[in-house]
Design a protein around this motif. Structure first.
Motif, PDB file in Angstrom:
ATOM      1  N   THR A 546      -7.647   1.131   8.272  1.00 43.25           N
ATOM      2  CA  THR A 546      -6.926   0.601   7.123  1.00 43.25           C
ATOM      3  C   THR A 546      -6.273  -0.722   7.514  1.00 43.25           C
ATOM      4  OG1 THR A 546      -6.457   2.796   6.234  1.00 43.25           O
ATOM      5  CG2 THR A 546      -5.034   1.013   5.490  1.00 43.25           C
ATOM      6  N   VAL A 547      -6.315  -1.668   6.577  1.00 40.89           N
ATOM      7  CA  VAL A 547      -5.644  -2.951   6.757  1.00 40.89           C
ATOM      8  C   VAL A 547      -4.737  -3.178   5.560  1.00 40.89           C
ATOM      9  CG1 VAL A 547      -5.933  -5.458   6.905  1.00 40.89           C
ATOM     10  CG2 VAL A 547      -7.497  -3.934   8.129  1.00 40.89           C
ATOM     11  N   VAL A 548      -3.499  -3.688   5.841  1.00 44.51           N
ATOM     12  CA  VAL A 548      -2.552  -3.995   4.773  1.00 44.51           C
ATOM     13  C   VAL A 548      -2.328  -5.501   4.742  1.00 44.51           C
ATOM     14  CG1 VAL A 548      -0.244  -3.603   3.852  1.00 44.51           C
ATOM     15  CG2 VAL A 548      -1.443  -1.761   5.062  1.00 44.51           C
ATOM     16  N   ILE A 549      -2.536  -6.085   3.554  1.00 46.75           N
ATOM     17  CA  ILE A 549      -2.239  -7.506   3.330  1.00 46.75           C
ATOM     18  C   ILE A 549      -0.998  -7.584   2.454  1.00 46.75           C
ATOM     19  CG2 ILE A 549      -3.076  -9.657   2.307  1.00 46.75           C
ATOM     20  CD1 ILE A 549      -5.947  -8.564   2.818  1.00 46.75           C
ATOM     21  N   HIS A 550      -0.034  -8.387   2.850  1.00 50.03           N
ATOM     22  CA  HIS A 550       1.213  -8.500   2.089  1.00 50.03           C
ATOM     23  C   HIS A 550       1.456  -9.965   1.719  1.00 50.03           C
ATOM     24  CE1 HIS A 550       5.528  -9.525   1.844  1.00 50.03           C
ATOM     25  NE2 HIS A 550       5.612  -8.408   1.137  1.00 50.03           N
ATOM     26  N   TYR A 551       2.061 -10.167   0.555  1.00 46.48           N
ATOM     27  CA  TYR A 551       2.651 -11.467   0.225  1.00 46.48           C
ATOM     28  C   TYR A 551       3.754 -11.246  -0.800  1.00 46.48           C
ATOM     29  CZ  TYR A 551      -0.489 -11.444  -3.890  1.00 46.48           C
ATOM     30  OH  TYR A 551      -1.157 -11.117  -5.027  1.00 46.48           O
ATOM     31  N   THR A 552       4.625 -12.224  -0.912  1.00 50.68           N
ATOM     32  CA  THR A 552       5.681 -12.218  -1.921  1.00 50.68           C
ATOM     33  C   THR A 552       5.257 -13.149  -3.045  1.00 50.68           C
ATOM     34  OG1 THR A 552       7.386 -11.758  -0.283  1.00 50.68           O
ATOM     35  CG2 THR A 552       8.108 -12.685  -2.378  1.00 50.68           C
ATOM     36  N   LEU A 553       5.368 -12.660  -4.272  1.00 49.64           N
ATOM     37  CA  LEU A 553       4.949 -13.404  -5.454  1.00 49.64           C
ATOM     38  C   LEU A 553       6.200 -13.814  -6.223  1.00 49.64           C
ATOM     39  CD1 LEU A 553       2.426 -14.176  -7.283  1.00 49.64           C
ATOM     40  CD2 LEU A 553       2.883 -12.051  -8.498  1.00 49.64           C
TER      41      LEU A 553
END
Length: 618
Positions: A546-553
């Motif tokens: 599993t890979v988690v990609i995060h960003y703040t919008l």
């Protein structure tokens, strides 16, 4: 002096002019069944389509009486034949004589302008059957059955679960009328036998749960999967009418031993549909019947007796009795008449007998007499005066009581010696023998127009993916992203401009629709075995499953949740190119310009459901 003058065997009559309102247990059954033979297939998405359909009508005229005295005579059946592609084709195992006419005798009382079958003699425990091929395009399929799966593809070589939602409703356009009630039972079999709509690659199949909206469900170990599991279910007591349909959710476990990269549409069993309802869509059906049976009637006279007034021997007595010889049938004597006739010795010698030269005072009539099986019934003894020797006569008309007659027009499934019904739905699902990617997007409002976005990429298949896996995301106008990271970071195969501080691979400016820019991430191979729950855990991340990609919008302007709920993934061997959101509601203020999001969250009953929404990618 008492003598039996006349013994007459008569035929009794019964007629019916309405199709309904009669008995349920015969012994005379006049039934018409319209039988449906239907085979349907499901696509890999669970959509059901009809492969073939034939409709055949069967008219059965069946005398179930116990003994020869229950023999029926002069049987007439009126049937309306419409929307047919063949005439009445006899199935005559007892080689009975019969004829088909376009008109029935008036004494039958049958309705006109129909087709009439005449059977001179119908012995007990015999029947005559006719087959009629119905034009299936004129009747249609009486049930609407829909299936859907919670996933469009499953990985091979591991135990996986999928849920089948099956909905059944009436197809009103294919029923006799809008008020027709349909009774349904369903048996569902999982199978790894190719002879029974299965596939030998299934090493395990099991039904773990089944929840119906109505009726009763029983899970059991069926005959078509070679294992000791609950691989079959019976769903019974389903009633479809103008106010209710029926739905069942079935959770299935399976392990498919397939090792190729391309997906395969695998059969995993079948459902057998049993149904019935009153009436027929074709309009073909029984409209009445008439028959006669065996009774005996006897007339007696006694005399002459001396008339004490005149001293002349001219007083006579007459009497009749009726015997019901049947062992199963009740008869209603509709009218019995007894009388004496003046017939001279010369008339007898010349065989010139007129039974209706009635002696005054000798005629008597009686009606509405119920005769039980084998009952003997006697009239009263009637007196009359005649100075010669009279001849006494008796006659009667009678019919079988309505409660002994079953007339039925019904539609149901064609019988199958293998499965009990010939209405079969073959079920299939797509199986991936290599990697299978699933992507879930979480959007978490943090207030002040800011959202935390997590994209969870999982390999729920049985092989690792190729290098590379590309993940795409679209950003709406008036929004920017920051705080971009990948967990774990070593899974990001390429950084933008080879700058290790930039945690995405690239972006593309777009100028159409509601989106402004598209970002993408190139990931290294994902290993198989993720649990597919849409979340992340340390073990799966550590194992590169599993890979988690995060960003703040962050953004301004009117915001609709669907704008950020689009995400793409390498389309080969994945479940869908886009995914729906998983929204997490948190406490805190939301700016006024984000009210559409708040409205969406507060108008849906049960936030827990919304929080868990997700779709798979193709």
């Amino acid at each position: 002096m008492k003598r039996t003058i006349f013994l007459l065997i008569l035929v009794g009559l019964f007629s019916l002019t309405a199709v309904f309102g009669w008995g349920n247990n015969g012994p005379l059954f006049v039934t018409y069944h319209e039988k449906y033979n239907i085979t349907a297939n499901t696509t890999g998405e669970g959509v059901i389509y009809i492969k073939n359909i034939t409709v055949t009508g069967y008219l059965v005229i069946n005398n179930t009486g116990d003994t020869a005295n229950d023999t029926l005579l002069d049987v007439w059946v009126a049937i309306n034949v419409s929307n047919n592609v063949s005439g009445l084709e006899p199935i005559n195992p007892y080689n009975l004589n019969y004829s088909i006419y376009n008109k029935a005798p008036s004494y039958t009382g049958l309705p006109s302008n129909l087709t009439y079958i005449h059977i001179p003699t119908l012995p007990n425990n015999t029947y005559l059957e006719f087959k009629i091929n119905i034009n299936e395009s004129k009747v249609g399929v009486p049930l609407i059955i829909k299936e859907s799966y919670n996933t469009l593809k499953i990985p091979a070589r591991k135990i996986v679960n999928w849920t089948v939602t099956l909905n059944i409703s009436r197809n009103i356009s294919a029923l006799p009328n809008t008020n027709t009630v349909v009774y349904v039972n369903i048996t569902k079999y999982l199978s790894n036998s190719s002879n029974y709509y299965g596939d030998s690659n299934w090493s395990f199949l099991n039904i773990t749960n089944a929840t119906p909206s109505q009726g009763t469900v029983v899970l059991w170990n069926g005959p078509y999967f070679t294992g000791n599991t609950n691989d079959s279910l019976n769903w019974t007591g389903i009633i479809l009418n103008s106010t209710q349909n029926a739905t069942i959710n079935i959770t299935i476990q399976g392990n498919y031993t397939y090792a190729n990269r391309t997906d395969i549409l695998a059969q995993y069993g079948f459902a057998v549909i049993f149904f019935k309802y009153n009436g027929t869509k074709s309009g073909t059906g029984v409209y009445g019947a008439y028959a006669s049976g065996l009774i005996s009637i006897s007339a007696f006279k006694e005399g002459p007796i001396k008339n004490i007034t005149s001293g002349v021997y001219n007083i006579w007595y007459e009497q009749a009795n009726v015997t019901n010889k049947a062992t199963k049938y009740y008869f209603n004597i509709t009218k019995l008449t007894i009388w004496a006739a003046n017939i001279s010795t010369l008339d007898l010698a010349n065989n010139s007998i007129n039974p209706f030269n009635i002696i005054p005072g000798s005629e008597h009539s009686i009606s509405s007499i119920l005769l039980s099986p084998r009952e003997i019934w006697n009239t009263s003894k009637y007196e009359f005066i005649f100075n010669d020797v009279p001849v006494v006569w008796a006659n009667c008309s009678f019919r079988v009581v309505n409660s002994n007659i079953t007339v039925l027009n019904e539609s149901d499934n064609e019988y199958s010696p293998k499965f009990g019904s010939s209405y079969i739905i073959v079920e299939k699902i797509y199986v991936i023998g290599s990697y299978l990617l699933k992507v879930t997007k979480h959007v978490i409002p943090e207030g002040n127009g800011t959202y935390d976005v997590y994209i969870v990429v999982e390999n729920i298949g049985s092989q690792k993916t190729p290098d590379y896996v590309y993940v795409y995301d679209m950003i709406p106008y008036n929004f920017t992203i920051s705080d971009i990271w990948v967990n774990q970071s070593s899974m990001l195969a390429q950084h933008y401009n080879n700058n290790l501080s930039i945690n995405y691979t690239g972006f593309t400016v777009v100028s159409t629709g509601i989106y402004n820019v598209s970002y993408y991430w190139a990931l290294h191979s994902l290993y198989p075995g993720a649990n597919g729950d849409g979340y992340w855990n340390a073990t799966e991340i550590q194992n590169n499953q599993t890979v988690v990609i995060h960003y703040t919008l962050t953004g301004t302007g009117t915001f609709y949740p669907s704008y950020v709920f689009i995400v793409g993934i390498d389309p080969r061997n994945s479940l869908l190119p886009t995914t729906s959101p998983k929204i997490t509601a948190v406490s805190g203020a939301i700016e006024n310009n984000y009210e559409p999001l708040l409205a969406l969250l507060t108008t849906i009953v049960g936030l827990g459901t919304i929080l868990r929404l997700k779709k798979y990618a193709l």
